[in-house]
Scaffold this active site. Structure first.
Site, short mmCIF file in Angstrom:
data_model
loop_
_atom_site.label_atom_id
_atom_site.label_comp_id
_atom_site.label_asym_id
_atom_site.label_seq_id
_atom_site.Cartn_x
_atom_site.Cartn_y
_atom_site.Cartn_z
N HIS A 1 84.83 76.76 -70.05
CA HIS A 1 84.19 77.69 -71.33
C HIS A 1 82.77 77.01 -71.56
O HIS A 1 82.47 75.91 -71.45
CB HIS A 1 85.16 77.32 -72.21
CG HIS A 1 85.38 76.04 -72.82
ND1 HIS A 1 84.56 75.28 -73.80
CD2 HIS A 1 86.35 74.99 -72.62
CE1 HIS A 1 84.74 74.14 -74.00
NE2 HIS A 1 85.97 73.67 -73.13
N ASP B 1 82.87 68.84 -71.23
CA ASP B 1 83.40 69.88 -71.94
C ASP B 1 82.72 70.82 -72.45
O ASP B 1 82.22 70.88 -73.71
CB ASP B 1 84.36 69.14 -73.19
CG ASP B 1 85.30 69.86 -73.70
OD1 ASP B 1 85.78 70.79 -73.27
OD2 ASP B 1 85.73 69.59 -75.05
N GLU C 1 86.14 78.61 -76.70
CA GLU C 1 87.25 77.89 -76.67
C GLU C 1 87.55 76.84 -77.66
O GLU C 1 88.63 76.84 -78.29
CB GLU C 1 87.33 76.99 -75.28
CG GLU C 1 88.75 76.63 -74.61
CD GLU C 1 89.11 75.19 -75.35
OE1 GLU C 1 90.19 74.90 -75.30
OE2 GLU C 1 88.18 74.61 -75.68
N GLU C 2 86.50 76.14 -78.25
CA GLU C 2 86.71 75.03 -79.03
C GLU C 2 87.13 75.49 -80.46
O GLU C 2 88.01 74.87 -81.00
CB GLU C 2 85.22 74.39 -79.25
CG GLU C 2 84.71 73.62 -77.99
CD GLU C 2 85.71 72.40 -77.45
OE1 GLU C 2 86.77 72.31 -78.17
OE2 GLU C 2 85.58 72.14 -76.26
N ASP D 1 89.24 72.71 -67.55
CA ASP D 1 88.72 72.57 -68.78
C ASP D 1 89.30 70.93 -69.04
O ASP D 1 89.81 70.87 -70.19
CB ASP D 1 88.93 73.51 -69.58
CG ASP D 1 88.70 72.96 -71.09
OD1 ASP D 1 87.83 72.24 -71.27
OD2 ASP D 1 89.21 73.64 -72.08
N HIS E 1 84.26 65.63 -76.93
CA HIS E 1 84.05 65.93 -78.17
C HIS E 1 83.00 64.95 -79.30
O HIS E 1 82.96 65.12 -80.34
CB HIS E 1 85.32 66.18 -79.50
CG HIS E 1 85.91 67.34 -78.95
ND1 HIS E 1 87.24 67.98 -79.56
CD2 HIS E 1 86.05 68.35 -77.70
CE1 HIS E 1 87.50 68.96 -78.92
NE2 HIS E 1 87.02 69.45 -77.74
#
Lengths: 458, 458
Positions: free
Chosen positions: A271, A283, A317-318, A344, A415
């Protein structure tokens, strides 16, 4: 022990690869070695993290990421490069702060949770009530948290497959709603992190109507020390987030068209969007890079692949939306998707993989497995997840694989502001590319039918 | 090899401890074991970091730290607890931000350097010029950096004794002045850090007339990646610091008065002030705690020490002033100071120690060294530093020691938001207390005269 046993099994299988598959094995092995030395994936991650950086959906950076995706796929020789637009809800971080106002004033390090409500202007000040486990908070009756900021400080456990995240995820995703049900006016959690830095880890939550944020693990422990003194602790929380229910978003697509059966499509990707504190390296620039580099390498022999290999850079995606939009737009095509997958879970090496049910002994998969022997990848049981962005394709019947990465360190970084290029080891990224390249090559150049094999295996 | 040789030497010395020193050894050993199990130092660090937190000089928190110091020394039974006021210059961080504005916009993570100038309101925007070594910048002629923001990205090396910091320190302390001399309008450095988190590390610089800040190591590398593309990179820097040339400050003092020679004083301490991003746990709540706990333990036998043990919580180490003020106020007393020392390199275990010249074979020091055998501390050569806050006492003639802590991890955390309680291992903190307790006990209960021994050794 398990590794040794499985390697032995792989070795025993080698002589049994049928003649027809032997050239597949030889080519897959050659491509594997080419991939291990190929800088494309590293260059793609370096480019996306340097030239775009953090790219939450709805941000100007995400628009730049879209253009970057088109330019990158075009420059790498993909065909049919295009953008598939959709709309999705986009939450955006504003100014944020948190501090203990009494009895021991100190600033706290937080990141607001995606989709949580902003505080009133001037902030929200309330006494905290602290729970050391999420269950302890859930056990509170309705109204028990009235007027309080609920704090949950349960610790995420480190695990090679990232299982600690799934186990504790509800504390972030459901927690704000559960705290609100019990009367809380705000919600703070210990970051879902396996590291000990003072960087909080962001992430999405279900909209809960109350402001919710993640504390760094350090700040969660600081509040534990304060609460242990037995006096009421008061926290002021300020969050000025905004919410756009219909933000523009895009999946960016490129293909290598099959020479014989172009309508039979292998779909893989990563993503393109990311959370905002880091540069979205692990990520999921890594996944985007692994998919892109692998597809290109799998098609790098003089004879082009017989089936189509399609790379999708999913665009949301997030905060969700890209997988759903993709599946909806391609629902008539799912029956022709040979296999789907998403990378991912960072850039750690693939240590095991799960092939579709009944397929492991097919000559193409034997050829693939044989090519993996030097990489010491274990072939494990049936796939379980596939990836957030292919979930809806899987529900619609697409066969899928799980290529399981070593996620031991993934949740140190995930994140957070620490999700940056320097955390990726080029040789580990290349190992991912080698596995995917070999897989794409063997599937694209065989007639393997994962659906039929799964049926036979029943 | 060196460790084995020295341990063997210590063992051989044991039978040679004179009869008069044997009770010293036995008591020192008993106190060492008591210290290893004593929670006082941990409790002191926990209390200061939880109840006060970050405490830069000139801040309201530093006033609370002063009161905390008085309360803590009093509660632990110290005598003559008092505050010695002085004034010093205090720089205070304001709002800060930095971002690449073009060609690839991204936020940067910075911390302004102490004593650097604020930017004009609205910030300062300029093209950067990046040097991968500090020397490379110094090699530029006057005017070469005109109108630019100079960036130096040299990496600090990890070393057990922290030598990497001394080697690169000028890049932070002198860099702003040197950059300004060459025409720069701003100055950014890679944090003096051995870690790879995205947390910048603060610290003081010489006033340079230009805004200066530390980038996280991650952001320094990000700028390297951008600059490698060969296009001009423009950065916007905003810093709203303030400067008070005469801030109130305090050294906080407590004593255990000697029973026989109260005017012969052992002075030891740590510093009470800290930088602002963390909670000042390793720098230097640990030192304050080690000194306080050790002094108390050294005086915990039924018979009180013959000489006075004085604990000083110096009040302005980070921005200087406390050592100077203390030495000036006590200049007439220096001749009666038996020995001075400061614990200010974190909470890692003491791995070697440097006793004053000519003193190692004195019976008291033999007793002390014998008590250290189980802790495997090496007795090394002559002391070299002493500590920032005792530097001026040393210049005035006070004998001093260096108790060298393992600083392997210290500069991962130092001056960053990661300087927090959770980074301290209680058993390592207690090891420090054990070494100091044994030392204080043997010196306070002997007639050792370090000045005379040093003279004899000449």
């Amino acid at each position: 022990m398990r590794i040794l046993t499985l390697l032995a099994a792989t070795a025993l299988l080698l002589p049994a690869v049928p003649a027809a598959a032997q050239s597949l094995t030889a080519n897959a092995a050659a491509l594997r070695d080419k991939a291990l030395a190929d800088p494309t994936a590293w260059n793609v991650v370096e480019s996306l993290t340097t030239e775009v950086g953090p790219r939450p959906i709805g941000s100007p950076a995400m628009t730049r990421a879209r253009d970057w995706g088109v330019a990158t796929l075009t420059a790498l020789g993909f065909e049919n490069v295009h953008v598939e637009p959709f709309t999705t809800a986009a939450w955006a971080r504003g100014e944020e702060s948190a501090e203990v106002v009494g009895p021991w004033p100190q600033k706290l390090h937080i990141l607001g949770l995606g989709r949580s409500a902003p505080t009133p202007k001037g902030g929200l000040t309330a006494e905290i009530v602290l729970f050391r486990s999420y269950q302890e908070m859930l056990d509170q009756p309705a109204g028990a948290l009235k007027g309080r900021i609920a704090v949950v400080t349960q610790k995420m456990m480190r695990a090679q497959d990232g299982a600690g995240y799934g186990a504790i995820n509800a504390m972030r995703t459901q927690g704000p709603v559960e705290a609100a049900k019990r009367g809380a006016v705000g919600y703070l959690i210990r970051s879902l992190s396996t590291d000990d830095t003072r960087l909080p880890h962001a992430g999405a939550a279900q909209p809960g109507g109350i402001p919710a944020a993640a504390l760094s693990t350090v700040d969660a422990e600081l509040l534990e020390h304060m609460v242990a003194r037995g006096r009421p602790v008061t926290v002021k929380l300020q969050m000025a987030s905004t919410f756009n229910p219909k933000a523009e978003a895009w999946n960016v697509v490129g293909e290598i068209r099959g020479s014989e059966r172009p309508d039979e499509v292998i779909v893989l990707g990563g993503h393109l969007d990311s959370w905002d504190p880091g540069t979205g390296a692990i990520d999921d620039a890594a996944g985007v890079a692994i998919a892109t580099a692998s597809a290109r390498l799998a098609a790098s022999l003089p004879q082009r692949p017989r089936r189509t290999i399609r790379v999708v850079m999913w665009g949301s995606e997030e905060q969700t939306g890209s997988g759903e939009a993709y599946a909806a737009a391609h629902k008539d095509e799912v029956g022709k998707m040979v296999v789907v997958g998403e990378s991912d879970l960072g850039a750690g090496p693939i240590w095991s993989l799960s092939l579709p049910k009944g397929s492991a002994d097919h000559p193409a998969m034997r050829a693939f497995r044989a090519s993996l022997a030097p990489l010491k990848v274990i072939v494990a049981g049936a796939p379980r997840f596939g990836g957030s962005d292919v979930e809806d394709l899987i529900k619609a019947g697409a066969p899928f694989v799980d290529f399981n990465q070593d996620a031991s360190r993934y949740f140190d970084l995930h994140h957070s502001a620490d999700d940056t290029l320097d955390k990726i080891k080029p040789e580990e990224l290349a190992q991912n590319v080698a596995v995917w390249t070999s897989f794409l090559y063997t599937v694209a150049n065989s007639d393997i039918d994962f659906r039929a094999l799964a049926k036979e295996a029943k």
